[in-house]
Enzyme design. Structure first.
Site, PDB file in Angstrom:
ATOM      1  CD  GLN A  44      -1.252  -0.113   3.723  1.00 42.35           C
ATOM      2  OE1 GLN A  44      -2.415   0.260   3.571  1.00 42.35           O
ATOM      3  NE2 GLN A  44      -0.747  -0.415   4.913  1.00 42.35           N
ATOM      4  CG  ASN A  88       3.079  -0.006   4.538  1.00 41.71           C
ATOM      5  OD1 ASN A  88       2.214  -0.757   4.141  1.00 41.71           O
ATOM      6  ND2 ASN A  88       3.168   0.350   5.810  1.00 41.71           N
ATOM      7  CG  HIS A 118      -3.978   5.821   4.854  1.00 39.77           C
ATOM      8  ND1 HIS A 118      -4.566   4.838   4.092  1.00 39.77           N
ATOM      9  CD2 HIS A 118      -3.867   5.312   6.093  1.00 39.77           C
ATOM     10  CE1 HIS A 118      -4.807   3.783   4.860  1.00 39.77           C
ATOM     11  NE2 HIS A 118      -4.399   4.051   6.077  1.00 39.77           N
ATOM     12  CE1 TYR A 125      -5.009   3.732  11.972  1.00 38.14           C
ATOM     13  CE2 TYR A 125      -6.604   3.317  13.708  1.00 38.14           C
ATOM     14  CZ  TYR A 125      -5.884   2.879  12.614  1.00 38.14           C
ATOM     15  OH  TYR A 125      -6.020   1.604  12.169  1.00 38.14           O
ATOM     16  CD  GLN A 126      -3.164  13.057  18.816  1.00 41.74           C
ATOM     17  OE1 GLN A 126      -4.188  12.737  19.399  1.00 41.74           O
ATOM     18  NE2 GLN A 126      -2.464  14.139  19.109  1.00 41.74           N
ATOM     19  CG  HIS A 138      -9.048   4.057  11.248  1.00 43.32           C
ATOM     20  ND1 HIS A 138      -8.903   2.779  10.793  1.00 43.32           N
ATOM     21  CD2 HIS A 138      -8.169   4.809  10.546  1.00 43.32           C
ATOM     22  CE1 HIS A 138      -7.961   2.751   9.865  1.00 43.32           C
ATOM     23  NE2 HIS A 138      -7.506   3.969   9.684  1.00 43.32           N
ATOM     24  CG  HIS A 166     -14.969   1.211  17.003  1.00 43.11           C
ATOM     25  ND1 HIS A 166     -14.413   0.417  17.982  1.00 43.11           N
ATOM     26  CD2 HIS A 166     -14.245   0.977  15.876  1.00 43.11           C
ATOM     27  CE1 HIS A 166     -13.396  -0.270  17.470  1.00 43.11           C
ATOM     28  NE2 HIS A 166     -13.271   0.066  16.201  1.00 43.11           N
ATOM     29  CG  ASP A 193     -13.028   0.878  23.413  1.00 49.33           C
ATOM     30  OD1 ASP A 193     -13.044  -0.007  22.524  1.00 49.33           O
ATOM     31  OD2 ASP A 193     -13.323   2.058  23.192  1.00 49.33           O
ATOM     32  CG  HIS A 206     -18.087  -0.079  21.688  1.00 47.07           C
ATOM     33  ND1 HIS A 206     -18.459  -0.618  20.471  1.00 47.07           N
ATOM     34  CD2 HIS A 206     -16.777   0.253  21.578  1.00 47.07           C
ATOM     35  CE1 HIS A 206     -17.408  -0.602  19.649  1.00 47.07           C
ATOM     36  NE2 HIS A 206     -16.380  -0.085  20.296  1.00 47.07           N
TER      37      HIS A 206
END
Lengths: 746, 746
Positions: B146, B149, B202, B275-276, B428, B430, B448, B479
């Site tokens: 991808q 990367n 990304h 993700y941060q 990402h 939920h 979680d 959850h």
């Protein structure tokens, strides 16, 4: 008050007329039991100079001061373990012992007064105290629901009494001895022979309790009762206790018999390390008292010094973190950080050979006994004499003469393989002959379930054994060993299991690169012989050492064999296709099978069955040389568990049907690592491409192991001649192999 | 060789004739991107004097030297994450960056040569390299499966190139730029706009990659493309990526847009901390490069300094151990020990206000960047300036303007309550509006679940998202929040979820003894409003603070409501009788319910439902003010999980049927402790005897909490007026309550 006076009058009269009245025989100085007068002087002289000792003292002082500030409470007994009155009396016994020590070392009367006041409250209560109201025990105590806990209490309180002996007046001492200590000692012994008159860890506590108060009171009759049992009492030899153990099959009793019987010459305690830890304290503390008061007994030399040997054995029965292997009814997490092990380590150091390895454990414990032995340890640590306690591979025989099987531990780098071929292990034993557990740096790779009990947590069955302990934890299928026709070894019957034991075939760790342990069991299933050989092999073509398991079965009947692997962790992948069911059903109806959910099912498709899993950032792979049509099962513990008493952990079972003689060969590799922080997976795959049985005859079994890079190793095991000198010649596939000794490896 | 020469000829000619050829515009000194010439001089002068820096350097040197000893391998790309070629190229990018740094600091040419040789190998390969053979990605890379990367690679390699820039000849530089860097940057941007031209983590990597190589090459066109996106490219606004996220709904793109959009003014990153953390590195390292090369951009002041604020937010989104709360698709175990956080902490310290709290984290990380910022941190640590990083209760708004809900954390002693009322969180996210997790000293009390993925473990779906991530982890029932009629919030649809978000009602931590967070959600289920208020209350009649959860539901339809509690640990006891089934069936058919085994079932019998459990030596009790005929369910994750991708963890569900408006009120107490070493259980029982709803109207909800000792506390919450100034008068049971502000507590 009036009644008390009358009592004293009676005592005085009694003493005058009975010639063995102990108070008259000879004068003793006090303290003399654990602390000694000379020892206390030495300790006082060193105060402030020995950090570990000073810190232990300071911590104890804070603890006791805080407890004393709360005042004294000696509630009327009411609860099971975990309940308030139980916890309170338990706490009281400890605090009294500690306050006694503080009185001696710090020479501060407030501690003596505290002990005295509490003892007098107990005296006031005990005189008229009936049996404990809870009826579950085979031997009810008075302060506690079982005599065992009453005995714990007296072991501690004897020490407290010794410490304040000289602080008390004669009259006070008489009052306590007459109304509290003597009847207390009698209740747990002559009044409870089914508890006292045995070879059992319960009895050891009883013996020590009676003996220690006897030593302080200088009461020869009590001391003899402690050492040799109750004179003239013989129990029904077929009676059983709550746990299904025989009360006293062979009539032996007393402290010396309790040293004689359960300890093997190697120091292995037949119930396993969890109970050894529990029993250790009364063994050692009473021994220390006997050493001090009756040095002529040479108690630490008794049975070739087995008490001190047993401490070494016990430490060796712990994993890399110091947690004891949970053999039999062992609760996980119990470790050499337990206070009983502080006692054990300090006593072993002082009365033994001053092993500097023990000092490193004392450093970890960060605590010493506040007596001569603790002072010696603290001084050793202070002087920088500590060295790592180097746990090596070790084989510990079981049985009074060391002839009833044993437990062996193979160690290589971070891996520890615990192979159990011991005898039944008294009423706390499990039906798991030739079972094993496997550890990586102190973490379980393949677990021994341990017990089904939440010790001292009242909400879980009063903190006592749960019924799942019998229906699951003791059953054979709960362990990593072979089950025939879904029945437990020895029919799961204690009286049968107690008659037999496996026999060692081979223990050879002379080559650090291939260490082997091998044993045979012929009675678990009549007509079937199981011969299991376990090895840890270190090979340069592998990242880490791996385990090899060869289980040879010979039977005169056709059977179904189940071989479980209680792997810890999450399934990564397999080399076979499997089906998971839409609904979960128990795997069977009884013998532990009713507690397993069948979570997945497959048949072998390849000559090797492979299962990989991930646990705590490490990868593991099981490779098994399965046969065509072996069944494979994923299982999960927890079926028929109406109170969530069992842990929902995984298992994998290789099931072979319609077989007589057969062979199970497996390897378990530890490999690679995964970090959730760097998210990198290293060496996550098995290194073994082919695990093959090359030959399997009555006399020889040959296994080849081939790696990804094409390296191949051959192990040939002589099945019926473990002699180191024996010469073997064997032709396999037209090639001649000749070697000396029980195995060939190249 | 012949072909290469021809290429060089073409480059040279191209440069001569194209006026924007960057090499001609202006001369730059190198390094200037992350390391600077002046910085390197300062570092060299301090070598040997700053322990943390020296240790980091030494460790890096050992690592790089070991890698260099193995030689260079740049294999033809083939594998997914976890496979060899993936891991190798990933490793190569890191080692090149590191070797570049070592070349600068140690002035040892062997490191420069190593980077150069490897780059040349890449150059030789890249020219003719087709798309990566694996087809799963929406934007395939060339070195990796991808573009993401590939972008990682270029971010690192840009730094390496900058470090050896002056070591290379002009001809070598041209060769690399023409055949490797420029086409590489083009592939991940102009050739992959669906990847590059977005607001998404990304794309941030893509932007940084293009921008950083642009800065080194001094290529204005690349720099502009990085900052503002690809000129003139507009994507289909309805197209979606692999994760179900819109590719580019609003047409925004480029690094500045990627700062603008995902960060709230408080520095919360809309995808959540996991993700941060991942995005942080390109944000900060590119920002550092921009700061050094283009100081006029004032990148660290951009959007009111949000980049530095975001680091503070990120650290606050970690538990007591430094592990990030696994909101949305977060993998558990990711923590501020990750290298990206070393970058974040050092940059935040150096370019921010030299917060001494950051130094304590740097100490724990035991590592610094080998640049000016790392040197500053190491010097701060050396000078003893570190102070504990004091994580307090905090509320972090979500959305570019801070108006799209948020995440709040209430902290009291060892307890941390993470309340999520944020927006969807990009692809990402939920479907878990108003959900929470609860921690005790860094351990999960109510979890979680996080993502269903084994990042970079090839055996598990190539290390990528597993299908259970969608069918389980993203679903609402996974959850600790309300599920209506067994459907997920927003129908589990990304396009609906992305339109809405809950709204903060109240955040009040002004009184340390009662801290509250409250939010409302009206769109998860059209026609239903959920108003959840969570509090941590510290009260002297409790051993530890406890959590209070008030969930008020208003609906214009009749529904079934499920409120799950994913408690971690083993059930101790309940105050209700329950049945466990003989076979396990899934709780439902879809929306995540198909993954839950129904392990036990009961109906309420009391006004309070109580469940206690034990985890890691601590006791917890849930008390819920349930209604008559509420159903209670024990569940276990893992049904319909054919590859054992899910963890077999427990849950407890309160199910209320046929209800419109209703109220769920619960407390969770942390209490006592259990040690398997001392085997003592302290304070193992709940302190709450009665949890009662005293009043529940549209405007007010009043709850009383009564303890074993008979102490009673009343909380009244104003449901529709959170003003601090509002005055309230309310009569309950003939008693008048008057107060100012959103709640009354006494």
């Amino acid at each position: 008050m009036y009644i008390k006076r009358i009592n004293w009058a009676i005592i005085t009269i009694t003493c005058l007329f009975i010639s063995i009245c102990p108070l008259i025989i000879q004068a003793q100085e006090h303290p003399n039991l654990i602390l000694t007068k000379a020892g206390v002087e030495k300790i006082r002289a060193q105060l402030g100079n020995v950090p570990l000792f000073d810190a232990s003292l300071q911590k104890l002082k804070e603890e006791v001061d805080a407890e004393m500030a709360l005042g004294i409470d000696t509630p009327i007994p009411k609860d099971y373990s975990g309940g308030y009155t139980h916890a309170r009396h338990k706490r009281n016994m400890t605090v009294m012992q500690q306050a006694g020590v503080l009185y001696q070392i710090l020479d501060d009367e407030k501690y003596a007064k505290y002990v005295k006041d509490m003892l007098m409250q107990y005296e006031g209560m005990y005189k008229t105290l009936p049996l404990h109201p809870k009826t579950r025990s085979y031997a009810r105590g008075k302060l506690f629901w079982q005599c065992l806990n009453d005995s714990n209490w007296l072991v501690y309180v004897s020490q407290a009494y010794d410490c304040i002996y000289n602080y008390l007046s004669k009259v006070e001492r008489k009052k306590l001895e007459k109304n509290l200590f003597k009847p207390f000692a009698d209740h747990i012994s002559v009044d409870s022979p089914q508890f006292y008159q045995r070879v059992h860890n319960h009895s050891t506590w009883g013996n020590a309790a009676v003996g220690m108060i006897g030593l302080v009171m200088n009461d020869k009759e009590l001391i003899d009762r402690a050492l040799y049992g109750i004179k003239g009492v013989n129990l029904d030899k077929t009676a059983k206790d709550d746990d299904g153990g025989f009360l006293n099959e062979d009539g032996k009793a007393g402290f010396l018999a309790n040293i004689e019987e359960p300890f093997s010459p190697d120091g292995y305690y037949n119930e396993g390390p969890y109970y050894q830890r529990y029993a250790m304290y009364p063994f050692l503390i009473f021994a220390e008292g006997l050493h001090n008061v009756k040095p002529e007994l040479k108690i630490f030399k008794y049975k070739d010094g087995v008490l001190l040997k047993s401490i070494n054995a016990l430490i060796n029965l712990s994993d890399a973190d110091g947690d004891f292997f949970p053999l039999n009814d062992g609760q996980k997490g119990m470790s050499y950080y337990n206070d009983a092990l502080v006692t054990a380590v300090d006593i072993s150091y002082y009365f033994g050979n001053q092993d500097p390895g023990l000092l490193s454990i004392a450093e970890k414990q960060n605590k010493v006994l506040l007596d001569d032995s603790g002072l010696a340890v603290a001084l050793g640590v202070k002087n920088g004499e500590a060295k790592p306690f180097d746990k090596k591979s070790i084989n510990l025989s079981d049985g009074p003469d060391g002839t009833q099987g044993g437990v062996g531990i193979l160690r290589s780098e971070d891996l520890e393989l615990v192979f159990k071929y011991a005898s039944q292990g008294s009423s706390h034993g499990h039906y798991d002959k030739l079972s094993y557990s496997f550890y990586d740096n102190g973490d379980e790779v393949l677990q021994d379930y341990g017990l089904a009990r939440f010790v001292n947590i009242e909400q879980k069955g009063g903190g006592n054994y749960l019924k799942e302990n019998k229906t699951w934890a003791k059953q054979t299928i709960a362990h990593n060993t072979l089950v025939q026709n879904e029945k437990s070894h020895y029919q799961g019957k204690y009286d049968i299991g107690s008659k037999y034991h496996p026999d060692l075939y081979l223990f050879d760790v002379s080559n650090a690169d291939i260490q082997l342990l091998s044993a045979k069991e012929t009675n678990a299933y009549p007509g079937t012989e199981m011969h299991r050989t376990m090895a840890i092999i270190k090979d340069e073509s592998f990242e880490k050492p791996f385990m090899l398991d060869i289980l040879k079965v010979k039977s005169d009947s056709t059977n179904q064999y189940d071989l479980p692997f209680y792997f810890m962790g999450q399934v990564l992948n397999t080399n076979f296709e499997y089906e998971v069911p839409k609904t979960l059903e128990p795997l069977g109806k009884d013998n532990g099978y009713q507690h397993l959910w069948s979570e997945g099912c497959a048949n072998t498709t390849d000559e090797n069955t492979k299962l990989s899993w991930l646990e705590k950032g490490r990868f593991y792979t099981l490779t098994s040389a399965t046969l065509k049509d072996d069944e494979l099962r994923f299982v999960r513990i927890g079926a028929n568990d109406p109170e969530f008493n069992l842990r929902r952990e995984a298992g994998f079972i290789i099931r072979r049907k319609d077989s007589k003689n057969t062979l199970f060969v497996s390897t378990i590799e530890a490999h690679g690592s995964y970090s959730p922080v760097s998210e990198s997976a290293l060496n996550s795959k098995s290194n073994i491409t082919d695990l093959k049985v090359i030959l399997d005859t009555v006399d020889y079994t040959a296994i080849s192991i081939t790696t990804i890079n094409g390296n191949s190793k051959l192990l040939i095991l002589a099945n019926n001649n473990a002699s180191k000198e024996a010469k073997h010649i064997l032709k396999i596939n037209d090639k001649d192999y000749t070697w000396t000794g029980s195995y060939y490896y190249n």
